[in-house]
Motif scaffolding. Structure first.
Motif, short mmCIF file in Angstrom:
data_model
loop_
_atom_site.label_atom_id
_atom_site.label_comp_id
_atom_site.label_asym_id
_atom_site.label_seq_id
_atom_site.Cartn_x
_atom_site.Cartn_y
_atom_site.Cartn_z
N TRP A 46 0.82 -1.21 0.00
CA TRP A 46 0.00 0.00 0.00
C TRP A 46 0.86 1.26 0.00
CZ3 TRP A 46 -3.95 -1.66 4.33
CH2 TRP A 46 -4.83 -2.62 3.79
N SER A 50 1.01 6.86 -0.84
CA SER A 50 -0.07 5.96 -0.50
C SER A 50 -1.29 6.39 -1.30
CB SER A 50 -0.35 6.05 1.00
OG SER A 50 -1.38 5.17 1.34
N TRP A 66 -5.12 4.15 4.13
CA TRP A 66 -4.12 3.08 4.19
C TRP A 66 -2.90 3.47 5.02
CZ3 TRP A 66 -4.16 1.57 -1.73
CH2 TRP A 66 -5.35 0.87 -1.98
#
Lengths: 71, 71
Positions: free
Chosen positions: A54, B49, B54
């Motif tokens: 991520w 990100s 996240w």
């Protein structure tokens, strides 16, 4: 602080570190850091991502810690 | 470099900045940064990100940029 952080993480730039830690290890690091920092003055900012995928990492210029990893 | 980064991002600590950028704006920032940095010596590390959710942020001690946001 540098020594402490390097025990848990990789030093990537100036006062920036990176690494994979379990929640327990992170708590350990934070509690040790609190002992040596002045909480009214100093600060630690922690960015956490649950999954490595991520978070993309992009480096412009020199990758400082190449040597650091060898030493 | 500080001035440049502050045009695009919020300064959160020492040489660390944070913010939301489109891919176009990020490319702009990187290309402007390359003009003023010495690529063999300096470095910029960008963590990206795709979704804010996240990435968790945790602050220990003082949040430095509170004042910075007001100014």
């Amino acid at each position: 602080m540098l020594k402490l952080c390097r025990r848990y993480l990789n030093w990537i730039q100036n006062s920036v570190f990176e690494g994979e830690l379990t929640d327990v290890k992170l708590k350990e690091l934070v509690s040790e850091a609190k002992e040596i920092m002045i909480e009214e003055k100093d600060s630690i900012i922690i960015f956490k991502s649950r999954q490595e995928k991520w978070l993309d990492k992009m480096i412009v210029g020199q990758e400082k810690n190449k040597l650091d990893n060898i030493i």
